[in-house]
Design a protein around this motif. Structure first.
Motif, PDB file in Angstrom:
ATOM      1  N   PHE A  96       3.329   9.479  30.689  1.00  0.00           N
ATOM      2  CA  PHE A  96       3.103   8.702  31.913  1.00  0.00           C
ATOM      3  C   PHE A  96       4.191   9.021  32.919  1.00  0.00           C
ATOM      4  CE2 PHE A  96       6.042   6.360  29.298  1.00  0.00           C
ATOM      5  CZ  PHE A  96       6.938   5.793  30.197  1.00  0.00           C
ATOM      6  N   SER A  97       4.064   8.469  34.097  1.00  0.00           N
ATOM      7  CA  SER A  97       5.144   8.487  35.086  1.00  0.00           C
ATOM      8  C   SER A  97       5.429   7.059  35.509  1.00  0.00           C
ATOM      9  CB  SER A  97       4.778   9.329  36.310  1.00  0.00           C
ATOM     10  OG  SER A  97       4.664  10.689  35.980  1.00  0.00           O
ATOM     11  N   HIS A 152      -1.126   8.278  30.520  1.00  0.00           N
ATOM     12  CA  HIS A 152      -1.602   9.041  31.669  1.00  0.00           C
ATOM     13  C   HIS A 152      -1.827   8.154  32.894  1.00  0.00           C
ATOM     14  CE1 HIS A 152      -2.046  12.194  28.699  1.00  0.00           C
ATOM     15  NE2 HIS A 152      -2.223  13.059  29.686  1.00  0.00           N
ATOM     16  N   ARG A 153      -0.935   7.200  33.072  1.00  0.00           N
ATOM     17  CA  ARG A 153      -0.957   6.335  34.250  1.00  0.00           C
ATOM     18  C   ARG A 153       0.393   6.380  34.952  1.00  0.00           C
ATOM     19  NH1 ARG A 153      -4.911   1.671  34.098  1.00  0.00           N
ATOM     20  NH2 ARG A 153      -6.314   2.060  32.343  1.00  0.00           N
ATOM     21  N   SER A 155       5.993  15.245  37.045  1.00  0.00           N
ATOM     22  CA  SER A 155       4.755  14.517  37.283  1.00  0.00           C
ATOM     23  C   SER A 155       3.774  15.465  37.956  1.00  0.00           C
ATOM     24  CB  SER A 155       4.989  13.297  38.177  1.00  0.00           C
ATOM     25  OG  SER A 155       5.926  12.409  37.603  1.00  0.00           O
ATOM     26  N   HIS A 165       0.755  11.298  36.797  1.00  0.00           N
ATOM     27  CA  HIS A 165       1.173  11.048  35.414  1.00  0.00           C
ATOM     28  C   HIS A 165       2.132  12.174  35.040  1.00  0.00           C
ATOM     29  CE1 HIS A 165      -1.786  14.186  34.463  1.00  0.00           C
ATOM     30  NE2 HIS A 165      -1.099  14.357  33.342  1.00  0.00           N
TER      31      HIS A 165
END
Length: 304
Positions: free
Chosen positions: A13-14, A63-64, A152, A167
């Motif tokens: 994720f980021s 992945h959000r 990202s 993400h």
């Protein structure tokens, strides 16, 4: 009685950090369950641990872009199942307008192990059977690597959640030059791509076409806009923390990009690049001089 599963999943994720900007991360998740035995004499079948707990964690966080909704640097608005996020950081302002599923909105002032842990536990309360009386999670980084970077990105051609425009991953890198480890080159790329946004050239647009036009300009920011199966994704990122890549940013192509850049900088040498995408997965690419360097307008190296 307790049941444990280490390395249950990895969350890629980021998140938005007031000091570092947009940070790509990869956290390993360990789980510990406590409770009585069910009719199979189990706290919970390992298959259900993976199917239920892993699925829930992946669904709400993986992945959000994780957003600390109560931080003063964050401004949120929502309309027609799209969310706009405006964020001020020390490295510049960041602006997104995306489908709601591109974000994890967390009621906290900071994104860290503890706040994400509590967010995940709240989601898991609704999916566990009655005999499970207690659950705890451990979120952790992979063991320290000599060199790694946080990046990202978004992959508009991906049919799954990688299409989400913000993400990321915490990714080790290994480079070999003429068959020998090259730690100085690894350190150089780790520094170059520390807390970076890797944008694809064909997704780049003028800021005037984005809903953030009144806040930023083409002088300071790169704009990105694309449609994928989950909807339209729009982003404006400070140029200082963005690198434009001339192709998609899959790990295969990123490894080839690094190998090609090294070959341009040091012609005549052979390079092997092992680029990770988070934990335990990635791509290997080699670049080596061609026998007839540079003829016919082709670069004097091959990448395989």
């Amino acid at each position: 009685m307790q049941l444990f599963v280490n390395d249950l999943t990895v969350i890629d994720f980021s998140y938005l950090c007031p000091l570092r900007g947009m940070v790509g991360e990869s956290w390993i998740v360990d789980v510990l369950l406590g409770g009585g035995l069910d009719d199979q004499n189990m706290v919970l079948d390992f298959a259900k641990v993976k199917r239920t707990i892993k699925h829930t964690i992946d669904e709400v966080c993986d992945h959000r872009l994780l957003v600390a909704t109560t931080h003063s640097a964050v401004t949120l608005s929502q309309a027609d199942e799209r969310v706009r996020v405006d964020f001020d950081s020390r490295v510049g302002s960041m602006h997104l307008c995306c489908p709601a599923q591109a974000f994890a909105l967390i009621d906290t002032e900071v994104i860290d192990f503890d706040s994400v842990n509590q967010f995940l536990l709240a989601a898991l309360k609704h999916v566990l059977p009655g005999n499970v009386e207690h659950i705890s999670l451990t979120l952790r980084n992979e063991q320290p690597q000599a060199s790694y970077y946080h990046y990202s990105h978004g992959l508009k051609k991906h049919g799954g959640n990688c299409q989400r425009i913000a993400h990321g991953h915490r990714s080790p890198i290994k480079i070999f030059k003429d068959g020998a480890p090259a730690p100085e080159l690894e350190a150089s790329w780790a520094k170059r791509w520390q807390d970076i946004y890797l944008g694809t050239e064909e997704d780049r647009v003028m800021i005037a076409s984005l809903p953030f036009a009144g806040s930023v300009s083409d002088d300071s920011h790169w704009g990105f806009d694309y449609f994928a199966s989950q909807g339209q994704f729009q982003l404006a990122m400070p140029k200082a923390v963005t690198e434009i890549i001339p192709h998609d940013t899959t790990v295969e192509l990123l490894a080839a990009y690094i190998a090609g850049e090294l070959a341009k900088q040091q012609p005549g040498s052979r390079f092997k690049v092992i680029a990770y995408e988070g934990v335990g997965k990635g791509a290997i690419v080699c670049a080596f001089p061609k026998e007839r360097a540079g003829r016919g307008g082709h670069p004097p190296w091959s990448v395989v």
